[in-house]
Design a protein around this motif. Sequence first.
Motif, PDB file in Angstrom:
ATOM      1  N   LEU A 103       0.807  -1.215   0.000  1.00  0.00           N
ATOM      2  CA  LEU A 103       0.000   0.000   0.000  1.00  0.00           C
ATOM      3  C   LEU A 103       0.840   1.264   0.000  1.00  0.00           C
ATOM      4  CD1 LEU A 103      -2.753  -1.013   2.568  1.00  0.00           C
ATOM      5  CD2 LEU A 103      -2.811  -1.193   0.088  1.00  0.00           C
ATOM      6  N   TYR A 104       2.039   1.175   0.567  1.00  0.00           N
ATOM      7  CA  TYR A 104       2.848   2.397   0.684  1.00  0.00           C
ATOM      8  C   TYR A 104       4.302   2.007   0.891  1.00  0.00           C
ATOM      9  CZ  TYR A 104       4.934   6.523   2.872  1.00  0.00           C
ATOM     10  OH  TYR A 104       5.767   7.559   3.197  1.00  0.00           O
ATOM     11  N   ARG A 105       5.169   2.727   0.224  1.00  0.00           N
ATOM     12  CA  ARG A 105       6.612   2.569   0.430  1.00  0.00           C
ATOM     13  C   ARG A 105       7.226   3.955   0.531  1.00  0.00           C
ATOM     14  NH1 ARG A 105       7.521  -0.905  -3.166  1.00  0.00           N
ATOM     15  NH2 ARG A 105       7.873  -2.740  -1.860  1.00  0.00           N
ATOM     16  N   MET A 106       7.917   4.205   1.623  1.00  0.00           N
ATOM     17  CA  MET A 106       8.474   5.535   1.860  1.00  0.00           C
ATOM     18  C   MET A 106       9.570   5.849   0.857  1.00  0.00           C
ATOM     19  SD  MET A 106      10.208   7.096   5.341  1.00  0.00           S
ATOM     20  CE  MET A 106       8.644   7.249   6.187  1.00  0.00           C
ATOM     21  N   SER A 107       9.470   7.019   0.233  1.00  0.00           N
ATOM     22  CA  SER A 107      10.480   7.447  -0.734  1.00  0.00           C
ATOM     23  C   SER A 107      11.711   7.967  -0.002  1.00  0.00           C
ATOM     24  CB  SER A 107       9.911   8.528  -1.647  1.00  0.00           C
ATOM     25  OG  SER A 107       9.629   9.706  -0.904  1.00  0.00           O
ATOM     26  N   LYS A 144      10.448  -1.139  24.366  1.00  0.00           N
ATOM     27  CA  LYS A 144       9.925   0.026  25.044  1.00  0.00           C
ATOM     28  C   LYS A 144       8.437   0.123  24.777  1.00  0.00           C
ATOM     29  CE  LYS A 144      14.285   2.403  24.165  1.00  0.00           C
ATOM     30  NZ  LYS A 144      14.922   3.573  23.524  1.00  0.00           N
ATOM     31  N   GLU A 145       7.771   0.983  25.576  1.00  0.00           N
ATOM     32  CA  GLU A 145       6.350   1.229  25.336  1.00  0.00           C
ATOM     33  C   GLU A 145       6.252   2.194  24.162  1.00  0.00           C
ATOM     34  OE1 GLU A 145       2.312   0.549  26.191  1.00  0.00           O
ATOM     35  OE2 GLU A 145       4.167  -0.436  26.778  1.00  0.00           O
ATOM     36  N   GLU A 146       6.579   1.702  23.006  1.00  0.00           N
ATOM     37  CA  GLU A 146       6.656   2.527  21.806  1.00  0.00           C
ATOM     38  C   GLU A 146       5.439   2.276  20.934  1.00  0.00           C
ATOM     39  OE1 GLU A 146       9.375   2.475  17.787  1.00  0.00           O
ATOM     40  OE2 GLU A 146      10.324   2.069  19.699  1.00  0.00           O
ATOM     41  N   LYS A 147       4.774   3.367  20.498  1.00  0.00           N
ATOM     42  CA  LYS A 147       3.600   3.240  19.649  1.00  0.00           C
ATOM     43  C   LYS A 147       4.015   2.785  18.247  1.00  0.00           C
ATOM     44  CE  LYS A 147       0.799   4.880  22.804  1.00  0.00           C
ATOM     45  NZ  LYS A 147      -0.258   4.065  23.412  1.00  0.00           N
ATOM     46  N   ILE A 148       3.072   2.165  17.555  1.00  0.00           N
ATOM     47  CA  ILE A 148       3.339   1.669  16.210  1.00  0.00           C
ATOM     48  C   ILE A 148       3.048   2.780  15.217  1.00  0.00           C
ATOM     49  CG2 ILE A 148       2.701  -0.037  14.481  1.00  0.00           C
ATOM     50  CD1 ILE A 148       1.920  -1.888  16.779  1.00  0.00           C
ATOM     51  N   ARG A 149       4.058   3.196  14.487  1.00  0.00           N
ATOM     52  CA  ARG A 149       3.899   4.260  13.507  1.00  0.00           C
ATOM     53  C   ARG A 149       3.453   3.668  12.178  1.00  0.00           C
ATOM     54  NH1 ARG A 149       8.927   8.528  14.259  1.00  0.00           N
ATOM     55  NH2 ARG A 149       8.591   8.986  16.477  1.00  0.00           N
ATOM     56  N   LEU A 150       2.234   3.977  11.796  1.00  0.00           N
ATOM     57  CA  LEU A 150       1.750   3.526  10.505  1.00  0.00           C
ATOM     58  C   LEU A 150       2.418   4.328   9.385  1.00  0.00           C
ATOM     59  CD1 LEU A 150      -0.198   1.670   8.995  1.00  0.00           C
ATOM     60  CD2 LEU A 150      -1.930   3.456   9.202  1.00  0.00           C
ATOM     61  N   PHE A 151       2.543   5.637   9.595  1.00  0.00           N
ATOM     62  CA  PHE A 151       3.289   6.508   8.696  1.00  0.00           C
ATOM     63  C   PHE A 151       4.231   7.354   9.551  1.00  0.00           C
ATOM     64  CE2 PHE A 151      -0.679   5.858   6.346  1.00  0.00           C
ATOM     65  CZ  PHE A 151      -0.213   5.551   5.078  1.00  0.00           C
ATOM     66  N   PRO A 152       5.527   7.081   9.537  1.00  0.00           N
ATOM     67  CA  PRO A 152       6.441   7.952  10.288  1.00  0.00           C
ATOM     68  C   PRO A 152       6.400   9.388   9.760  1.00  0.00           C
ATOM     69  CG  PRO A 152       7.537   5.925   9.631  1.00  0.00           C
ATOM     70  CD  PRO A 152       6.240   5.968   8.911  1.00  0.00           C
ATOM     71  N   LEU A 153       6.234   9.523   8.442  1.00  0.00           N
ATOM     72  CA  LEU A 153       6.137  10.838   7.821  1.00  0.00           C
ATOM     73  C   LEU A 153       5.568  10.651   6.423  1.00  0.00           C
ATOM     74  CD1 LEU A 153       7.006  13.841   8.486  1.00  0.00           C
ATOM     75  CD2 LEU A 153       8.853  13.442   6.877  1.00  0.00           C
ATOM     76  N   VAL A 154       4.528  11.419   6.102  1.00  0.00           N
ATOM     77  CA  VAL A 154       3.897  11.255   4.800  1.00  0.00           C
ATOM     78  C   VAL A 154       3.173  12.548   4.451  1.00  0.00           C
ATOM     79  CG1 VAL A 154       1.758  10.330   5.749  1.00  0.00           C
ATOM     80  CG2 VAL A 154       2.416   9.737   3.421  1.00  0.00           C
ATOM     81  N   LYS A 155       3.084  12.834   3.171  1.00  0.00           N
ATOM     82  CA  LYS A 155       2.281  13.948   2.698  1.00  0.00           C
ATOM     83  C   LYS A 155       0.802  13.610   2.902  1.00  0.00           C
ATOM     84  CE  LYS A 155       4.625  17.396   0.660  1.00  0.00           C
ATOM     85  NZ  LYS A 155       4.352  18.837   0.878  1.00  0.00           N
ATOM     86  N   GLN A 156       0.029  14.601   3.315  1.00  0.00           N
ATOM     87  CA  GLN A 156      -1.375  14.349   3.599  1.00  0.00           C
ATOM     88  C   GLN A 156      -2.125  13.817   2.378  1.00  0.00           C
ATOM     89  OE1 GLN A 156      -2.050  18.337   5.388  1.00  0.00           O
ATOM     90  NE2 GLN A 156      -2.886  17.215   7.122  1.00  0.00           N
ATOM     91  N   GLY A 157      -1.761  14.288   1.198  1.00  0.00           N
ATOM     92  CA  GLY A 157      -2.435  13.815  -0.006  1.00  0.00           C
ATOM     93  C   GLY A 157      -2.194  12.344  -0.290  1.00  0.00           C
ATOM     94  N   MET A 195      -1.518  10.135   2.130  1.00  0.00           N
ATOM     95  CA  MET A 195      -1.937   9.366   3.293  1.00  0.00           C
ATOM     96  C   MET A 195      -3.393   8.914   3.192  1.00  0.00           C
ATOM     97  SD  MET A 195      -2.472  11.007   7.059  1.00  0.00           S
ATOM     98  CE  MET A 195      -3.637  12.153   6.310  1.00  0.00           C
ATOM     99  N   VAL A 196      -4.285   9.817   2.792  1.00  0.00           N
ATOM    100  CA  VAL A 196      -5.724   9.551   2.853  1.00  0.00           C
ATOM    101  C   VAL A 196      -6.141   8.338   2.023  1.00  0.00           C
ATOM    102  CG1 VAL A 196      -8.010  10.496   2.365  1.00  0.00           C
ATOM    103  CG2 VAL A 196      -6.254  11.940   3.434  1.00  0.00           C
ATOM    104  N   PRO A 197      -5.692   8.173   0.760  1.00  0.00           N
ATOM    105  CA  PRO A 197      -6.117   6.979   0.005  1.00  0.00           C
ATOM    106  C   PRO A 197      -5.734   5.663   0.679  1.00  0.00           C
ATOM    107  CG  PRO A 197      -5.144   8.605  -1.475  1.00  0.00           C
ATOM    108  CD  PRO A 197      -4.879   9.066  -0.083  1.00  0.00           C
TER     109      PRO A 197
END
Length: 522
Positions: free
Chosen positions: A194-198, A335-348, A350-352
């Motif tokens: 679904l997504y691969r970070m550039s 650690k009590e670390e939250k799961i990052r679905l998107f560490p960083l992504v453009k909003q456009g 992300m939504v799809p």
Amino acid sequence: MSETRYKLHPISALINFLKGLKELILPFVIIFGANLFREDGISGMFNQGWQDLLPVIIGGVVLLFMLIAGIIKWKRFVYWFEDGELRIEYGLFVKKKRYIPFERIQSLNYTEGIFHRPLGLVKVKVETAGSGKSGESEAELTAIYRAEADRIEQEMHMAKRGYPGREMTGGEQLYCPAEAVAQQEPDEAETRVLYRMSMKELLVLATTSGGIGVVISGVALFLSQFAELIPYDAIYEEVMLFMRFGYLVVALTVFAGLLLAWVISVAMTLIAYYQFTIHADDERIYITRGLLEKKKVSIPFNRVQGIKMTQNPLRQLFGYVNVTVESAGGTLSAKEEKIRLFPLVKQGKMVPVLEELFPDFYWSPELSRLPKRSRPFFYRLSIGWLIPAFAALGYFFYPYGLWALAVVPVIVAIGLWQHRSAGYAISGRQLTAQFRGISLHRFYMLKKRIQVVAVTRTIFQRRRDVASVHATIKSGLLGATAIVPNLAREDAERILSWYEPSRQRQASDRGQTKNPQPDEIG
């Protein structure tokens, strides 16, 4: 199910040894570092009697013991499948057994370290809803072939779906070559990418991550372990001598140190999130990332409690957002670390992806904003706490201390910014809550996942006819709470009444009737 017993790969013995060695690095550094301050240094130890060699002898014995212990741990660790359970037997001196029903397993998280990749191995963490202490997995298989890990996952799915297990004859099996295990395994369920970070997004993430604070605090923590050995007087004299070169040189040196810490933090982030990819199938989300140590975490859809988006001011300026999954399952690391679905992504972009993963959520709600009468609550308390400090600075450092009052407009501006950013939206069975500290936070949560909705009002809030709403969902050990501060009382009542009907139905089932009154939010 299969009663064949499997053992870990022999590299587990080395990994166990190195893990124990890592915990002893600090004591070893302190012991041998102390000898550096001897007049004759470490080499002088070997020119004295055996009493002076005692630390070295003890250290060698400890290392030998740790190596033997690592081998014994590997030899005594076995696992097998029986009666719908993953069963593990382990222990150094005392043999222990752990039976984990497959139906309790939420996810199998994979890690490929520098010792795993060349041999085609993975470390598997078994996560359940009630995994041990904070951040600890229910069980950990230090090193097995990837095909063996897939077999565990297959056995788990078969048990959950009610299929009978495969019957195999017993005996203890050391470890299966990947090729042999692969022949027994069916093809993996197909997952869609679904997504691969550039690389551009990775660089932006690394340069804006704020990891410089982690690097500096880590160095400070390390140095604090040697407080008794550090010659502060000599260092102070060197610093004062260095100050004679002028403030410009000192400032440049400090800048160079901060720049180095920033470069290290950028490198750490690049290594940690290299090739960040999101896969999914019908039941789970899979996240893989890492360069030196490749990690894979799986998130069952039925464990997702809510979604949190965060934007610091710099990222918000350029349209980037961080998306976190609030899950009732395990965490990504020790650690009590939250799961990052998107560490960083453009909003456009992300939504799809979110619409495909979570079709029950509505991602573009129109927020109801806070009333104008609630503005003072965002800065009045902060200024009130600082009044004694302003008075002291003005009295003892007059007139220069009066410059402290320049912070008041800054506090007011931040408060107005927070007031303008906060809001909420009710979209069917979804509550969206937005608030700001310095970073902007937005929670998306479904009504069926919300554990508690609390509405609070102080004496001062009553006078202004405002209230604060706290909505809590299950996440980790402490949960995650979305706050809508200082909104209009009627809006607080609306949120409470939206959440209330489920309770009314429960009360009616018990033959009781409960009519919520406005005073209940007092």
